[in-house]
Scaffold this motif. Structure first.
Motif, short mmCIF file in Angstrom:
data_model
loop_
_atom_site.label_atom_id
_atom_site.label_comp_id
_atom_site.label_asym_id
_atom_site.label_seq_id
_atom_site.Cartn_x
_atom_site.Cartn_y
_atom_site.Cartn_z
N GLU A 27 43.20 -9.71 -24.78
CA GLU A 27 44.04 -8.82 -23.97
C GLU A 27 43.23 -7.65 -23.42
N GLU A 28 42.35 -7.08 -24.23
CA GLU A 28 41.54 -5.95 -23.78
C GLU A 28 40.57 -6.36 -22.67
N HIS A 30 41.11 -8.78 -20.55
CA HIS A 30 41.99 -9.00 -19.39
C HIS A 30 42.36 -7.69 -18.70
N ARG A 31 42.60 -6.65 -19.49
CA ARG A 31 42.97 -5.34 -18.94
C ARG A 31 41.75 -4.57 -18.44
N GLY A 32 40.56 -5.02 -18.80
CA GLY A 32 39.34 -4.33 -18.40
C GLY A 32 38.88 -3.29 -19.40
N GLY A 33 39.50 -3.27 -20.57
CA GLY A 33 39.14 -2.28 -21.59
C GLY A 33 38.03 -2.70 -22.54
#
Length: 72
Positions: A27-28, A30-33
């Motif tokens: 998820e991170e 995917h979010r760019g984090g």
């Protein structure tokens, strides 16, 4: 994503936290984090951990079988 029920059914208890961390990392990314290279290293380490645990479990099962064979 793995639900708690599915996770309990499919994964050994020792691997559930690893799967949860990998889901968070996905998820991170995917979010760019999270840098995809870092996620790749995490996945590689998780794979190594799975292999070590799997080998250990196979050794335990083999040991049990050897004891049963010697007893017969």
């Amino acid at each position: 994503m793995l639900t708690d029920a599915r996770s309990k059914r499919l994964l050994p208890a020792r691997l559930r936290p690893v799967a949860a961390r990998l889901e968070v990392a996905l998820e991170e990314v995917h979010r760019g984090g999270l840098d995809p290279r870092v996620a790749s290293v995490l996945a590689s380490l998780a794979g190594a951990l799975v292999r070590v645990i799997t080998f250990g479990e196979a050794e335990d099962r083999l040991r049990v079988l050897e004891v049963k064979v010697k007893a017969t």
